[in-house]
Each structure stands twice: as C-alpha cells, then as structure tokens.
Design an enzyme around this catalytic site. Sequence first.
Site, PDB file in Angstrom:
ATOM      1  N   HIS A   1      -0.451  -2.827 -15.858  1.00  0.00           N
ATOM      2  CA  HIS A   1       0.487  -1.922 -15.185  1.00  0.00           C
ATOM      3  C   HIS A   1      -0.166  -1.410 -13.913  1.00  0.00           C
ATOM      4  CE1 HIS A   1       3.676  -0.667 -18.380  1.00  0.00           C
ATOM      5  NE2 HIS A   1       3.452  -1.977 -18.395  1.00  0.00           N
TER       6      HIS A   1
ATOM      7  N   TYR B   1       7.062   9.196 -17.047  1.00  0.00           N
ATOM      8  CA  TYR B   1       6.694  10.557 -17.464  1.00  0.00           C
ATOM      9  C   TYR B   1       7.757  11.486 -16.903  1.00  0.00           C
ATOM     10  CZ  TYR B   1       1.973   9.006 -18.786  1.00  0.00           C
ATOM     11  OH  TYR B   1       0.894   8.398 -19.390  1.00  0.00           O
TER      12      TYR B   1
ATOM     13  N   LYS C   1      -5.772   9.847 -22.320  1.00  0.00           N
ATOM     14  CA  LYS C   1      -7.233   9.851 -22.188  1.00  0.00           C
ATOM     15  C   LYS C   1      -7.979   9.854 -23.517  1.00  0.00           C
ATOM     16  CE  LYS C   1      -7.187   9.564 -17.840  1.00  0.00           C
ATOM     17  NZ  LYS C   1      -7.424   8.184 -17.377  1.00  0.00           N
TER      18      LYS C   1
ATOM     19  N   TYR D   1      -5.886   8.756 -13.452  1.00  0.00           N
ATOM     20  CA  TYR D   1      -5.153   8.009 -14.489  1.00  0.00           C
ATOM     21  C   TYR D   1      -5.830   6.663 -14.763  1.00  0.00           C
ATOM     22  CZ  TYR D   1      -1.138   6.697 -17.349  1.00  0.00           C
ATOM     23  OH  TYR D   1      -0.331   6.346 -18.410  1.00  0.00           O
TER      24      TYR D   1
END
Length: 389
Positions: free
Chosen positions: A72, A200, A296, A384
């Site tokens: 991605h 999100y 995470k 990220y």
Amino acid sequence: MKTQVAIIGGGPSGLLLGQLLHKQGIDAVVLERKTRDYVLGRIRAGILETGLVDLMRRAGVSERMDRESFVHDGTVISSGDVQFEINFKELTGQHVVVYGQTELTRDLYDAREASGAQTVFNAENVQIHGADNDTPYVTYDVEGNQQRLDCDYVAGCDGFHGVSRKTIPETIRNDYEKVYPFGWLGILSETPPVHEELIYANSDRGFALCSMRNDNLSRYYIQCSLTDSPEDWSDEAFWDELKRRIPAEMADKLVTGPSIEKSIAPLRSFVTEPMRWGRLFLCGDAAHIVPPTGAKGLNTAASDIHYLFEGLRQFYSNGDATGLDTYSERALARIWKAERFSWWMTNLLHRFPEQSGFDLKMQRAEIEFLRSNREAQMVLAQNYVGLPY
Ligand code: APR
Ligand code: PHB
C-alpha cells in the site's frame, strides 16, 4: 533443562526473536501458556512496516508473506464527506505491507516447528527467578509437574497480561498509562474491500476504519462505547453505522455481508520503564501498548526484537554486551515516538465524550491543515511507514 535464551510467550514477538536466534545458532526455548491453535485464533491488525518485513526476511520466514501480501503506497483520511489521500510513496519513497498478523504468526510457528527448536505449550505458572543475578532460571508447570529451565537470559514476550513485567520490582519500574473513553467494534467479513487503500474516517458520529486482509476478506471497525458488547450490534446495525461514518461515495459502494468475527477492543496507551532488569528483557506488548489507530502494535514489537536480537548476537559472537546494556534506552526512544503518533492519530479522528464546541473546531482545523499542507502530510507519512530503527 538448559538454554541460552528463555523466551516467555509464543506470540509474534517471542516467535520472531526465537527464529532470528535460531538462524544465528543461538539456542532458545519458547514457553507459551496456551496452545498454538489458541494463539492463532486471535484476530490482529494487518499493517507491516518495511522494518518488520525486513526482519521476517532475515528470519527466513517471508515466502508466503512476499507471495500473498499487498503493498500500500498510501491511505485515505476522511472527515464527513471530505476525503484525501496521504501518499506515503510520493512523500517518503516508502510503503507499508498489508498482511494479517495472524498469518505472520502462523508462518513463524511453521518455521519454528520445521527448525526443530523447542516450544513448550500449556506452560502454566511461569515464574522468573534470579533475573537480577548471573544465574537466572524459569520454572513452569506442564500437566501439573513443575519444570525448570536454566538460561543465560530471559526475553519477556508474554504480552500485557504476562508475568515478565510484574517480575521487575515496583520500586524500579515506572508505568505510564492513558485509557481512552471508547472502544473499537471490529468485524471480519468475506466481502471485497470498499477501497484499495485503508480509510481512516472521522465523523460527527465517531471514528471508523475500513481495512482488509485480502481481496475478499475485509476488516471494518467503528468507535463504540465501552459499555457496548458485540451482541448489542447486529450485522445490519454495524453496516448502517459504518455507512454513516464514511464518505457517501464510499458508503454507496460498500459491499456488506455476514460477519465471520465480531469483537470489541479497548484502547490504551501504556509504557513501562525500564525494559531491562538484570538478565530479563521486556519486548512488545509486555512493555508497551498503543491504541490501534496508528497500526503500531506489532511494528513497535518488531523494533524491540531487532534491538534485543542484535544485542544477543553481539554478546554471543564476541562477548561485547554494549547492545544489551543499551537495549532499554534504544527501544524506549523509538517506542515513545510511536506512542506519540498513535495518541495523536487517536485524538485527531475520534469523538471524545467531553469534547467542547471549541475542541471540535480544533479537531476539524487539524484535519483541514493536514488536508491542505504537504509538510503536515509528510510528518504523518514518515510516522506511518515507520521511523528508522
Ligand atoms: N506464560 C507464558 N506465556 C504467556 C504468559 C505467561 N505467564 N502470559 C501471556 N503469555 C503468552 C500469550 O498467550 C501470548 O501468546 O504470551 C503471548 C503474548 O503475545 P501477544 O500478546 O500477541 O504480544 P506480542 O507477541 O508482544 O505481540 C505484540 O502483536 O499481534 C500484534 O498488535 C498485536 O500489539 C500486539 C503485538
Ligand atoms: C486492521 O487491518 O486490523 C488494522 C489496520 C490499521 C489499523 C488498525 C487495524 O490502524
């Protein structure tokens, strides 16, 4: 029984460390409280930083991941019907990999069994002795019979509810915690993902996340009350609420279907310091927890494993204990940055019960600044895809 490294916990942290040590010729025994099937029955997130992908390759456990995972290059952030992409590849030159952490754990178990390295399942009443001296050992019960494992070092990879963190005396240990006033209701459905990247979503009704495991297995979440239980939510009620929280164009093309898994997870930020006490080293969820908003959890466990493996490799190859002596400081430096990012993403996207009108304006301004400012997007993207080890 004797080994070089006693690993408590057969989750992804313990298994990854065990596989890296095995490849290095360092003996380790994994003590797991449950069974393999129980561990693999846990549904977990699916976003891997390239640092974790590299560790899996170094461990020799990447063949299926390389074959079945997805790359991605970005993610979508939305607020109401406004949506925009954060293009990781364009901003940082890096990407993330989508591959179920349950599958990663399965691959690690398969590799460990093939290697012949020892794993003890149903290891009950594990206790760590002598971690603060030079002859540590671990006791545990199997079928009611107590066993003893002498070792050089103990890796506490036994998660948030394990025994390792509690072995460090409270007079030495400092815990830092924030509990969020909501949970995530998640479902798994055998339906095509609504979008090729994750979404999100911030909305007046609360947070939502659209994710996936493969092109016909989708993972969706909606923020829910801590007083909710999965039984309170029919599939229809879940789908209707999800549609209200994501942009209309996405809601219109959402393919719904029966849930094959439905659960609620609480959200917490937690760190314990130090992550080492004598011969005991804490890794992964045993030492820290993040809200899942920044994906995470496993990715911070991976950097712990990297630092500890390198310290053990260095010690067993030339007696140099520098890596072991700096483990806690190095691991915590990266963990706190991941804690900050996860806390920031959670505050950016969720509705908090006590939010005032001003607070809501600040949240919307933060999202609008992110939408309109390349440098702000760069900061999100760098965190990220994963800060350097
Ligand atoms: N004795 C032996 N084993 C134990 C004990 C104990 N006292 N307590 C817990 N365990 C085992 C659990 O059964 C579990 O299999 O330790 C393992 C811990 O695994 P996780 O909780 O998954 O923690 P970790 O391996 O650090 O994984 C970290 O991975 O799946 C992701 O996002 C998830 O943040 C999590 C991350
Ligand atoms: C998931 O796919 O389960 C997932 C993805 C991203 C997150 C959290 C969970 O931030």
